[in-house]
Design an enzyme around this catalytic site. Structure first.
Site, PDB file in Angstrom:
ATOM      1  N   LYS A  27       0.842  -1.204   0.000  1.00  0.00           N
ATOM      2  CA  LYS A  27       0.000   0.000   0.000  1.00  0.00           C
ATOM      3  C   LYS A  27       0.875   1.252   0.000  1.00  0.00           C
ATOM      4  CE  LYS A  27      -3.775  -2.520   2.114  1.00  0.00           C
ATOM      5  NZ  LYS A  27      -4.376  -3.048   3.339  1.00  0.00           N
ATOM      6  N   GLN A  51      -4.430  -1.789   9.751  1.00  0.00           N
ATOM      7  CA  GLN A  51      -4.362  -3.107   9.114  1.00  0.00           C
ATOM      8  C   GLN A  51      -4.980  -4.154  10.042  1.00  0.00           C
ATOM      9  OE1 GLN A  51      -3.207  -3.756   5.893  1.00  0.00           O
ATOM     10  NE2 GLN A  51      -4.087  -5.755   6.285  1.00  0.00           N
ATOM     11  N   ASP A 101     -10.811   2.979   4.494  1.00  0.00           N
ATOM     12  CA  ASP A 101     -11.174   1.570   4.355  1.00  0.00           C
ATOM     13  C   ASP A 101     -12.697   1.399   4.349  1.00  0.00           C
ATOM     14  OD1 ASP A 101      -9.570  -0.547   3.870  1.00  0.00           O
ATOM     15  OD2 ASP A 101      -9.122  -1.028   5.972  1.00  0.00           O
TER      16      ASP A 101
END
Ligand code: NAD
Length: 299
Positions: free
Chosen positions: A65, A109, A132
């Site tokens: 990422k 994460q 997200d």
């Protein structure tokens, strides 16, 4: 049978299905983001990643990422905490990023190490920075059709369908899997006004899964069951999208038996190289959108 006449220009598998190439589309999106940020005079657009513990795949995802963020002319910040980090430490790190005006997207994460409450951590992310799209506020906005960030993996599936000209309106779609990360938002996106598919949510207790899948013009497999979707699950000409990732003795395997399915499908994603890269591309698009929402990037 689904009409795939618009798909004529694309690369095909040996069996004749259009290959919905996520790496290629990700590269296009990253290049577009880079061009857009550069054209705006390169204002800082910053994605912050938070990694807790030493899960190897998580470390690789975060590194990918950050690498793609740099290619998109974005800045990334990284906060790393040990596997023994206390809930309070993780929350403090996220609170700092939430209040930092130089940060436009926050990615925690997942999964967090056992014993940590991920929901409580995600709650601290303001909706504009929730790139997200996983917090209850972002999910609520998605359900209500309000503007906000959409979870990256199901959004990436929609981008693939769009880019590869797969018709959605008036089609039947089946999504295997009902998680809040993938399956549920996928159903909402497929059924949205303007997309206009008629989606069915299948899961581990769905009777006659094969017969249900055979009805699908668009089949999204997000169960995490290696090669669950065989050729006899697939309606001839259907678009089949593989989200699942299983680590097996043969390496990483998707939910779709690619070799067999590509003989029947009209379009299919490779695994790897399909939905994974698209998840990253959408994360970066959401980050630029976040910077816009926060007034840090020209509208
Ligand atoms: P999850 O375990 O939370 O959900 C899996 C869902 O699949 C459940 O709703 C379950 O009912 C359903 N399911 C399981 N076995 C089934 C079966 N035999 N038949 C029908 N339904 C079944 O997982 P998740 O977080 O939604 O992730 C799903 C998969 O997608 C995992 O393999 C995960 O690693 C992968 N994933 C990939 C990406 C990507 O970028 N490609 C992103 C996120 C998750």
């Amino acid at each position: 049978m689904t009409e795939h006449s618009q798909l004529d220009d694309f690369e095909r598998t040996g069996g004749g299905a259009v290959l919905m190439d996520g790496n290629r589309l990700r590269d296009e999106i990253v290049a577009e983001l880079n061009a857009e940020i550069t054209a705006a005079g390169s204002p800082e657009v910053c994605l912050a990643t938070v990694l807790v513990g030493d899960d190897k795949p998580s470390r690789i995802y975060v590194r990918n990422k950050q690498r793609k963020a740099a290619e998109a002319a974005m800045v990334s910040r990284h906060v790393e905490l040990g596997a023994d980090a206390a809930q309070g430490e993780v929350e403090e790190a996220v609170r700092d990023l939430a209040s930092n005006p130089g940060v436009h997207g926050i990615l925690v994460q997942l999964p967090l190490p056992e014993g940590l409450d991920a929901d409580a951590v995600l709650e601290l992310i303001p909706p504009e920075k929730d790139v997200d799209g996983l917090t209850p506020r972002s999910m609520g906005r998605l359900v209500r059709g309000q503007p906000g960030h959409v979870p990256c993996t199901p959004l990436g599936v929609m981008r693939l369908l769009d880019r590869y000209g797969v018709p959605t309106s008036g089609t039947r779609a089946v999504v295997i899997g009902r998680s809040t990360l993938v399956g549920l938002p996928q159903i909402l996106l497929l059924g949205r006004k303007g997309v206009d598919a008629t989606p069915t949510l299948a899961h581990s207790r769905t009777p006659e899964l094969q017969a249900v899948c055979q009805q699908a013009d668009i089949l999204v497999a997000a169960a995490g069951m290696a090669r669950l979707v065989t050729a006899d699950y697939v309606k001839p000409g259907a678009a089949v999208i593989d989200v699942g990732i299983s680590r097996t003795a043969d390496g990483i395997v998707g939910d779709v038996d690619f070799d067999a399915v590509q003989e029947v499908a009209g379009a299919v994603t490779p695994m790897p190289g399909g939905t994974g890269p698209m998840t990253i591309a959408c994360l970066l698009q959401n980050t630029l959108a976040g910077a816009r929402m926060l007034g840090a990037f020209p509208a």
